[in-house]
Scaffold this motif. Structure first.
Motif, PDB file in Angstrom:
ATOM      1  N   HIS A 297       0.865  -1.328  -0.028  1.00 56.63           N
ATOM      2  CA  HIS A 297       0.007   0.168  -0.082  1.00 56.63           C
ATOM      3  C   HIS A 297       0.897   1.278  -0.083  1.00 56.63           C
ATOM      4  CE1 HIS A 297      -4.313   1.621   1.397  1.00 56.63           C
ATOM      5  NE2 HIS A 297      -3.572   2.736   0.610  1.00 56.63           N
ATOM      6  N   VAL A 298       1.403   1.454  -1.028  1.00 59.89           N
ATOM      7  CA  VAL A 298       2.297   2.495  -1.344  1.00 59.89           C
ATOM      8  C   VAL A 298       1.824   3.458  -2.365  1.00 59.89           C
ATOM      9  CG1 VAL A 298       4.711   3.366  -2.223  1.00 59.89           C
ATOM     10  CG2 VAL A 298       4.701   1.269  -1.053  1.00 59.89           C
ATOM     11  N   ALA A 299       1.708   4.859  -1.769  1.00 55.44           N
ATOM     12  CA  ALA A 299       0.992   5.567  -2.765  1.00 55.44           C
ATOM     13  C   ALA A 299       1.384   7.113  -2.720  1.00 55.44           C
ATOM     14  CB  ALA A 299      -0.654   5.741  -1.919  1.00 55.44           C
ATOM     15  N   ILE A 300       1.073   7.734  -3.592  1.00 60.38           N
ATOM     16  CA  ILE A 300       1.369   9.443  -3.432  1.00 60.38           C
ATOM     17  C   ILE A 300       0.365  10.207  -2.707  1.00 60.38           C
ATOM     18  CG2 ILE A 300       2.131  11.485  -4.901  1.00 60.38           C
ATOM     19  CD1 ILE A 300       3.063   9.168  -6.877  1.00 60.38           C
ATOM     20  N   PHE A 301       0.814  11.041  -1.746  1.00 66.32           N
ATOM     21  CA  PHE A 301       0.101  11.801  -1.163  1.00 66.32           C
ATOM     22  C   PHE A 301       0.973  13.140  -0.856  1.00 66.32           C
ATOM     23  CE2 PHE A 301      -2.294   8.294   0.128  1.00 66.32           C
ATOM     24  CZ  PHE A 301      -3.740   8.815   0.000  1.00 66.32           C
ATOM     25  N   ARG A 302       0.373  14.449  -1.412  1.00 64.80           N
ATOM     26  CA  ARG A 302       1.155  15.721  -0.980  1.00 64.80           C
ATOM     27  C   ARG A 302       1.490  15.821   0.570  1.00 64.80           C
ATOM     28  NH1 ARG A 302       0.682  18.125  -6.260  1.00 64.80           N
ATOM     29  NH2 ARG A 302       2.049  19.956  -5.424  1.00 64.80           N
ATOM     30  N   LYS A 303       2.593  16.172   0.912  1.00 59.12           N
ATOM     31  CA  LYS A 303       2.732  16.588   2.466  1.00 59.12           C
ATOM     32  C   LYS A 303       2.610  17.868   2.662  1.00 59.12           C
ATOM     33  CE  LYS A 303       4.014  11.933   2.258  1.00 59.12           C
ATOM     34  NZ  LYS A 303       5.471  11.497   2.310  1.00 59.12           N
ATOM     35  N   MET A 304       2.522  18.626   1.615  1.00 59.73           N
ATOM     36  CA  MET A 304       2.760  20.160   2.005  1.00 59.73           C
ATOM     37  C   MET A 304       1.531  21.011   1.709  1.00 59.73           C
ATOM     38  SD  MET A 304       5.251  22.637  -0.181  1.00 59.73           S
ATOM     39  CE  MET A 304       6.939  21.909   0.399  1.00 59.73           C
ATOM     40  N   THR A 305       0.912  21.762   2.495  1.00 63.89           N
ATOM     41  CA  THR A 305      -0.161  22.455   2.416  1.00 63.89           C
ATOM     42  C   THR A 305       0.189  24.251   2.451  1.00 63.89           C
ATOM     43  OG1 THR A 305      -1.385  20.896   3.387  1.00 63.89           O
ATOM     44  CG2 THR A 305      -2.349  22.893   3.179  1.00 63.89           C
ATOM     45  N   VAL A 306       0.057  24.697   1.407  1.00 62.90           N
ATOM     46  CA  VAL A 306       0.280  26.153   1.442  1.00 62.90           C
ATOM     47  C   VAL A 306      -1.185  27.053   1.634  1.00 62.90           C
ATOM     48  CG1 VAL A 306       1.264  27.930   0.239  1.00 62.90           C
ATOM     49  CG2 VAL A 306       2.096  25.702   0.193  1.00 62.90           C
ATOM     50  N   TRP A 307      -0.917  27.989   2.617  1.00 61.14           N
ATOM     51  CA  TRP A 307      -2.183  28.963   2.595  1.00 61.14           C
ATOM     52  C   TRP A 307      -1.385  30.436   2.381  1.00 61.14           C
ATOM     53  CZ3 TRP A 307      -1.312  25.114   6.537  1.00 61.14           C
ATOM     54  CH2 TRP A 307      -2.434  24.275   6.652  1.00 61.14           C
ATOM     55  N   GLU A 308      -2.212  31.052   1.573  1.00 56.08           N
ATOM     56  CA  GLU A 308      -1.183  32.385   1.026  1.00 56.08           C
ATOM     57  C   GLU A 308      -2.551  33.501   0.915  1.00 56.08           C
ATOM     58  OE1 GLU A 308      -0.255  32.318  -3.150  1.00 56.08           O
ATOM     59  OE2 GLU A 308       1.482  33.847  -2.919  1.00 56.08           O
ATOM     60  N   ARG A 309      -2.003  34.585   1.404  1.00 52.66           N
ATOM     61  CA  ARG A 309      -2.943  35.893   1.450  1.00 52.66           C
ATOM     62  C   ARG A 309      -1.927  36.786   0.867  1.00 52.66           C
ATOM     63  NH1 ARG A 309      -6.996  37.470   6.122  1.00 52.66           N
ATOM     64  NH2 ARG A 309      -8.735  37.453   4.795  1.00 52.66           N
ATOM     65  N   PRO A 310      -1.865  36.978  -0.412  1.00 51.79           N
ATOM     66  CA  PRO A 310      -0.699  37.762  -0.974  1.00 51.79           C
ATOM     67  C   PRO A 310      -0.651  39.439  -0.333  1.00 51.79           C
ATOM     68  CG  PRO A 310      -1.768  36.662  -2.633  1.00 51.79           C
ATOM     69  CD  PRO A 310      -2.529  36.542  -1.692  1.00 51.79           C
ATOM     70  N   GLY A 311       0.319  39.759  -0.057  1.00 45.09           N
ATOM     71  CA  GLY A 311       0.674  41.020   0.609  1.00 45.09           C
ATOM     72  C   GLY A 311       0.421  40.984   2.204  1.00 45.09           C
ATOM     73  N   ASP A 312      -0.212  39.833   2.521  1.00 47.11           N
ATOM     74  CA  ASP A 312      -0.417  39.586   4.012  1.00 47.11           C
ATOM     75  C   ASP A 312       0.634  38.593   4.631  1.00 47.11           C
ATOM     76  OD1 ASP A 312      -1.734  40.065   6.645  1.00 47.11           O
ATOM     77  OD2 ASP A 312      -2.678  38.487   6.240  1.00 47.11           O
ATOM     78  N   ARG A 313       0.375  37.210   4.120  1.00 45.37           N
ATOM     79  CA  ARG A 313       1.049  36.270   4.728  1.00 45.37           C
ATOM     80  C   ARG A 313       1.318  35.111   3.635  1.00 45.37           C
ATOM     81  NH1 ARG A 313      -2.256  35.107   9.371  1.00 45.37           N
ATOM     82  NH2 ARG A 313      -2.486  37.626   9.358  1.00 45.37           N
ATOM     83  N   VAL A 314       2.244  34.018   4.099  1.00 43.87           N
ATOM     84  CA  VAL A 314       2.219  32.975   3.429  1.00 43.87           C
ATOM     85  C   VAL A 314       2.377  31.894   4.620  1.00 43.87           C
ATOM     86  CG1 VAL A 314       3.711  31.423   2.033  1.00 43.87           C
ATOM     87  CG2 VAL A 314       3.121  33.597   0.985  1.00 43.87           C
ATOM     88  N   LEU A 315       1.897  30.860   4.448  1.00 46.05           N
ATOM     89  CA  LEU A 315       2.003  29.749   5.548  1.00 46.05           C
ATOM     90  C   LEU A 315       2.333  28.489   4.687  1.00 46.05           C
ATOM     91  CD1 LEU A 315      -0.285  31.758   7.173  1.00 46.05           C
ATOM     92  CD2 LEU A 315       0.533  30.265   8.933  1.00 46.05           C
ATOM     93  N   VAL A 316       3.281  27.490   5.282  1.00 44.18           N
ATOM     94  CA  VAL A 316       3.401  26.342   4.624  1.00 44.18           C
ATOM     95  C   VAL A 316       3.668  25.188   5.878  1.00 44.18           C
ATOM     96  CG1 VAL A 316       5.156  24.786   3.312  1.00 44.18           C
ATOM     97  CG2 VAL A 316       5.060  27.562   2.800  1.00 44.18           C
ATOM     98  N   LEU A 317       2.519  24.283   5.552  1.00 41.17           N
ATOM     99  CA  LEU A 317       2.590  23.340   6.517  1.00 41.17           C
ATOM    100  C   LEU A 317       3.031  22.079   5.898  1.00 41.17           C
ATOM    101  CD1 LEU A 317       1.763  22.639   9.537  1.00 41.17           C
ATOM    102  CD2 LEU A 317      -0.540  21.690   8.349  1.00 41.17           C
ATOM    103  N   MET A 318       4.118  21.223   6.746  1.00 42.98           N
ATOM    104  CA  MET A 318       4.635  20.066   6.254  1.00 42.98           C
ATOM    105  C   MET A 318       4.255  18.908   7.201  1.00 42.98           C
ATOM    106  SD  MET A 318       7.864  20.665   3.593  1.00 42.98           S
ATOM    107  CE  MET A 318       8.531  21.556   5.113  1.00 42.98           C
ATOM    108  N   THR A 319       3.700  17.652   6.904  1.00 47.14           N
ATOM    109  CA  THR A 319       3.248  16.655   7.763  1.00 47.14           C
ATOM    110  C   THR A 319       4.083  15.523   7.536  1.00 47.14           C
ATOM    111  OG1 THR A 319       1.395  15.857   6.500  1.00 47.14           O
ATOM    112  CG2 THR A 319       0.917  17.595   8.382  1.00 47.14           C
ATOM    113  N   ALA A 320       4.284  14.605   8.629  1.00 48.94           N
ATOM    114  CA  ALA A 320       4.926  13.656   8.864  1.00 48.94           C
ATOM    115  C   ALA A 320       4.453  12.616   9.849  1.00 48.94           C
ATOM    116  CB  ALA A 320       6.483  13.410   8.910  1.00 48.94           C
ATOM    117  N   GLY A 321       4.588  11.172   9.699  1.00 47.12           N
ATOM    118  CA  GLY A 321       3.972  10.341  10.580  1.00 47.12           C
ATOM    119  C   GLY A 321       2.865   9.759   9.945  1.00 47.12           C
ATOM    120  N   ASN A 322       1.888   9.198  10.887  1.00 46.49           N
ATOM    121  CA  ASN A 322       0.496   8.850  10.641  1.00 46.49           C
ATOM    122  C   ASN A 322      -0.187   9.355   9.575  1.00 46.49           C
ATOM    123  OD1 ASN A 322      -2.309   7.962  10.371  1.00 46.49           O
ATOM    124  ND2 ASN A 322      -1.711   6.441  11.839  1.00 46.49           N
TER     125      ASN A 322
END
Lengths: 243, 243
Positions: free
Chosen positions: A27-52
């Motif tokens: 059961h090997v699969a591709i899942f993105r581990k990176m999530t990006v929230w952007e509000r141009p001119g105000d903020r950029v946040l990048v979340l990466m997850t590991a584990g279960n």
């Protein structure tokens, strides 16, 4: 498993994540581990997850609930990266409370870790590592990177080369080399990769590139790195010890 | 922790172990992890241990009991390396039975792993990895090395360079480079190192060298390797992506 790394540089941020998950070899699969929230001119946040994976996705879903409110709240409105890390930690704890009893009944540990990187308004860019207990630490110029997942294969080259003064393109190259060592030695880490480059004070994503096996640049530097390592190794004198 | 590696080569065997143990940061000490039994003209056996130091020492003590009988028995008389690995596995199981209940009462797992390398009489050289359950696997030309302890930092360079055809001095150099990456990235692994080189069919130890911080050769190749890595890294083209 997973390998994710975030670098806190004077010039901005570089984040890199692989995309392989495995729940057993069948059961090997591709899942993105990176999530990006952007509000141009105000903020950029990048979340990466590991584990279960189910826990990492649950944390992202919880964080997205507030983001999708009208008007948006949560990560899109908190005044600082430290507050964003607190929100992420609270999301981890909420997921823990929700699933703890059932996981224990299945002898499964609560295994999730996060890296949260970004910049909000006038703050400098910041990088946090959030543990499974919801507590977190922040990167500093002395220790300008965090890793989660399969961290060890790719750590020596970071320790040798990375400084807070490393420029963004060199850091991206370094992240890819660190990932290359991990890819070669651990089949639970795999392509494609998610690479994000954030120039300081830009308050928008500079580059968010998915790197596949066909990526000409990655293929080129992997080959050169591998050849170069073998060449240096060959150039080192053999020991003159008498056997 | 510990880092030990053994290589099974057409030309013989190379074994390398660090010597640092830590039971908390206020209890870091030097203990040799490599034990050698030699009967020139008949056999050379090399055991390296990782995991809980008390358990590794207990295994070695048990194996030494038979060796010290008069006449010697155990590892000094078994007819094959596979029988030697069986003895090592039985010693692990005996230590487990002896300490299991007390360890459990202290919430301490039974954490020990071994590498047993050597050659007995007309057999070819063989290398075994023995697990905490006493079962074991044997190295083959396709996978000509085993590692125990902090294995990940030093694995990528082995995967890139090592082949069964690598000669003994190149393999010793490679082991030291693999150890160097581990030493730099993990403070639980430390000098001095125990290096053993065994030329195939010699049936005596070729070289058994303790490598300290003053070792001129190790110091030289560490410096050259580090400079070389930085040079290759610098020579790789930066990405031309527009940020």
């Amino acid at each position: 498993m997973t390998y994710c790394v975030a670098m806190l540089l004077e010039a901005g941020l570089v984040c890199l994540a692989d995309s392989r998950t495995n729940a057993g070899v069948d059961h090997v699969a591709i899942f993105r581990k990176m999530t990006v929230w952007e509000r141009p001119g105000d903020r950029v946040l990048v979340l990466m997850t590991a584990g279960n994976l189910s826990l990492g996705q649950a944390v992202v879903n919880r964080l997205n609930e507030a983001v999708r409110e009208e008007p948006p709240a949560g990560l899109l409105t908190v005044p600082s990266m430290a507050d964003a890390a607190l929100l992420a930690g609270e999301a981890v704890r909420a997921v823990d409370r929700q699933h703890r009893a059932a996981l224990r009944a299945h002898h499964t540990g609560f295994n999730v870790s996060l890296i949260l990187a970004g910049q909000i308004a006038d703050e400098p860019p910041r990088v946090f590592q959030v543990y499974a207990a919801g507590n977190f630490i922040e990167a500093t110029p002395e220790t300008p990177y965090f890793q989660i997942g399969e961290t060890k294969y790719g750590k020596p080259i970071l320790d040798r080369v990375l400084h807070a003064e490393t420029d963004l393109m060199q850091a991206a190259k370094l992240g890819l080399i660190s990932m290359d060592s991990t890819l070669r030695s651990n089949i639970s880490v795999g392509l494609p990769l998610d690479l994000l480059i954030y120039p300081r004070d830009s308050l928008k994503v500079g580059l968010h590139r998915q790197i596949t096996e066909d990526d000409a640049y990655f293929t080129d530097i992997r080959g050169r790195w591998s050849d170069g390592l073998r060449n240096i190794f060959s150039s080192l004198p053999d020991p003159a010890w008498k056997v």
